[in-house]
Design a protein around this motif. Structure first.
Motif, PDB file in Angstrom:
ATOM      1  N   GLN A  71      -5.093  19.918 -10.706  1.00  0.00           N
ATOM      2  CA  GLN A  71      -6.349  19.120 -11.413  1.00  0.00           C
ATOM      3  C   GLN A  71      -5.652  18.517 -12.589  1.00  0.00           C
ATOM      4  OE1 GLN A  71      -9.540  21.432 -11.422  1.00  0.00           O
ATOM      5  NE2 GLN A  71      -9.722  21.493  -8.921  1.00  0.00           N
ATOM      6  N   GLN A  72      -4.938  19.527 -13.316  1.00  0.00           N
ATOM      7  CA  GLN A  72      -4.489  19.269 -14.546  1.00  0.00           C
ATOM      8  C   GLN A  72      -3.384  17.945 -14.285  1.00  0.00           C
ATOM      9  OE1 GLN A  72      -3.619  23.192 -15.941  1.00  0.00           O
ATOM     10  NE2 GLN A  72      -4.830  22.914 -17.837  1.00  0.00           N
ATOM     11  N   GLU A 123      -3.045  15.725 -11.965  1.00  0.00           N
ATOM     12  CA  GLU A 123      -3.674  14.656 -11.560  1.00  0.00           C
ATOM     13  C   GLU A 123      -4.357  13.864 -12.801  1.00  0.00           C
ATOM     14  OE1 GLU A 123      -6.471  15.949  -8.563  1.00  0.00           O
ATOM     15  OE2 GLU A 123      -5.131  15.838  -6.950  1.00  0.00           O
ATOM     16  N   GLU A 124      -4.942  14.620 -13.689  1.00  0.00           N
ATOM     17  CA  GLU A 124      -5.373  14.041 -15.201  1.00  0.00           C
ATOM     18  C   GLU A 124      -4.205  13.400 -15.870  1.00  0.00           C
ATOM     19  OE1 GLU A 124      -7.570  12.676 -17.879  1.00  0.00           O
ATOM     20  OE2 GLU A 124      -8.181  13.258 -15.835  1.00  0.00           O
ATOM     21  N   ARG A 140      -3.371  10.125 -14.295  1.00  0.00           N
ATOM     22  CA  ARG A 140      -4.360   9.237 -14.534  1.00  0.00           C
ATOM     23  C   ARG A 140      -4.191   8.713 -15.671  1.00  0.00           C
ATOM     24  NH1 ARG A 140      -7.643  12.407 -10.979  1.00  0.00           N
ATOM     25  NH2 ARG A 140      -8.451  13.553 -12.752  1.00  0.00           N
ATOM     26  N   SER A 141      -4.077   9.528 -16.638  1.00  0.00           N
ATOM     27  CA  SER A 141      -4.072   9.220 -18.401  1.00  0.00           C
ATOM     28  C   SER A 141      -2.963   8.465 -18.612  1.00  0.00           C
ATOM     29  CB  SER A 141      -4.208  10.544 -19.275  1.00  0.00           C
ATOM     30  OG  SER A 141      -4.234  10.307 -20.466  1.00  0.00           O
TER      31      SER A 141
END
Length: 282
Positions: A65-66, A68-69, A72-73
Motif C-alpha cells: 500500500q505504501q 502504491e501511494e 500515485r504521488s
C-alpha cells in the motif's frame, strides 16, 4: 497500455527520478503519455525494504500500500509539473527485470536509471538495467549515474548492420525533435584492403548511402559524419562526453548470434557520459 507510451522503471531512487525527468522531457517533445512502473517483488525469507517503507515480514500488504501511494504521488507530481502531459502510475508484481521486459512489448520506449534501491555504489550499472537492455522489446534508454545532459548533439554508432540502421533512424528522429545536430560515428579497423585503397573514404561513402533517405526526411537536421579507426566502444564512450544522447543497436556486425546485447552496447551502458538508447527490432 498503449504501444506509444513511454514506460519508466520507477522505484523512488535518485536514479529513477532522473530517468523519470528524462522521460517527461521526451514526452513533452513527442506528446506521448508516460507510465511509471514500480515492480513490487515479494521476498519469502527476509523482510521487504523500499523507499520510505518500514521493513516488514512477507507477505506485507502495508508495504505494498505504501508503494502504491508512492507511485500515485510521483505520477500526480509529474503531471502537475508538466501541464498537458498524461502521466500514469502502476504497480506490478514479480521479478523487476522480467516484468519490465514483458511490459516493454507494449510500450514505445522504456526508460531506466542504472541502479535502484537494490544497487551497490561500486557497481557500474545495475543488473536490471543491463538485463532489460538485452531483452527489451522496444528501445531501452538507460540514464546512468544521474547524467542527463540537455545540450550537445545526438550521437549514433553505425556499422552497416540491420541493428545499427534501426539505431540510425531512432537517432535522427531524436535529433529532429530536439533541434540539434546528429553526429554519426562509424569506426573501422584493419580490413586487409589492397595498397593504395582508402578504407576511410569507403566507410564514409557507406554511411552517406545509409543517410540518404534520412537527409530527405529530415533536411533541416545538420549531420556530421566521423569515420575514425580504433575501438568502437572506447571511441563512442569518449564522444558521449559532448552528446546529450548516444544511440546504438543491440548488436552489430561483430556480435555473435547468441548474444542479445553486444559488447559495444554493454560498454556504453556502463561507461557512457550521457543517456544511452539501445535499439532493436521488435
Amino acid at each position: 497500455m498503449s504501444s506509444e507510451e513511454i514506460l519508466v522503471g520507477y522505484d523512488g531512487s535518485a536514479d529513477a527520478k532522473v530517468a523519470l525527468n528524462w522521460a517527461l522531457d521526451e514526452a513533452g517533445r513527442s506528446g506521448r503519455p508516460v507510465r511509471l512502473a514500480y515492480v513490487f517483488e515479494w521476498l519469502t525469507v527476509a523482510g521487504w525494504v523500499g523507499p520510505g517503507v518500514t521493513p516488514g515480514i512477507w507477505p506485507d500488504e502495508t508495504a505494498r500500500q505504501q508503494v502504491e501511494e508512492l507511485v500515485r504521488s510521483a505520477a500526480a507530481s509529474a503531471a502537475a509539473d508538466r501541464p498537458g502531459l498524461t502521466v500514469h502510475g502502476e504497480v506490478f508484481d514479480g521479478p523487476p527485470a522480467l516484468v519490465l521486459q514483458e511490459r516493454s512489448a507494449q510500450a514505445g520506449m522504456l526508460v531506466l536509471g542504472t541502479r535502484g534501491h537494490g544497487g551497490f555504489g561500486g557497481l557500474l550499472a545495475g543488473s536490471t538495467a543491463v538485463s532489460v537492455a538485452a531483452h527489451g522489446h522496444c528501445p531501452v534508454i538507460v540514464v546512468r549515474d544521474g547524467k542527463a545532459a540537455t545540450s550537445g548533439p545526438v550521437l549514433v554508432g553505425v556499422d552497416g548492420s540491420e541493428s545499427s540502421r534501426l539505431a540510425l533512424g531512432f537517432a535522427v528522429e531524436r535529433a529532429a525533435q530536439r533541434d540539434v545536430p546528429l553526429r554519426v560515428l562509424r569506426v573501422w579497423g584493419p580490413t586487409g584492403a589492397p595498397p593504395g585503397s582508402d578504407p576511410e573514404a569507403a566507410e564514409r561513402t557507406a554511411v552517406e548511402q545509409e543517410l540518404a533517405q534520412w537527409r530527405e526526411t529530415f533536411p533541416d537536421v545538420p549531420i556530421e559524419i566521423q569515420v575514425p579507426s580504433g575501438n568502437p566502444a572506447a571511441l563512442l564512450v569518449e564522444a558521449s562526453r559532448e552528446a546529450q544522447l548516444v544511440v546504438v543497436g543491440s548488436r552489430g556486425r561483430g556480435g555473435l548470434r547468441g548474444m542479445l546485447l553486444g559488447s559495444v552496447s554493454q560498454q556504453l551502458i556502463h561507461h557512457s557520459q550521457c543517456p544511452v538508447a539501445v535499439v532493436r527490432a521488435r
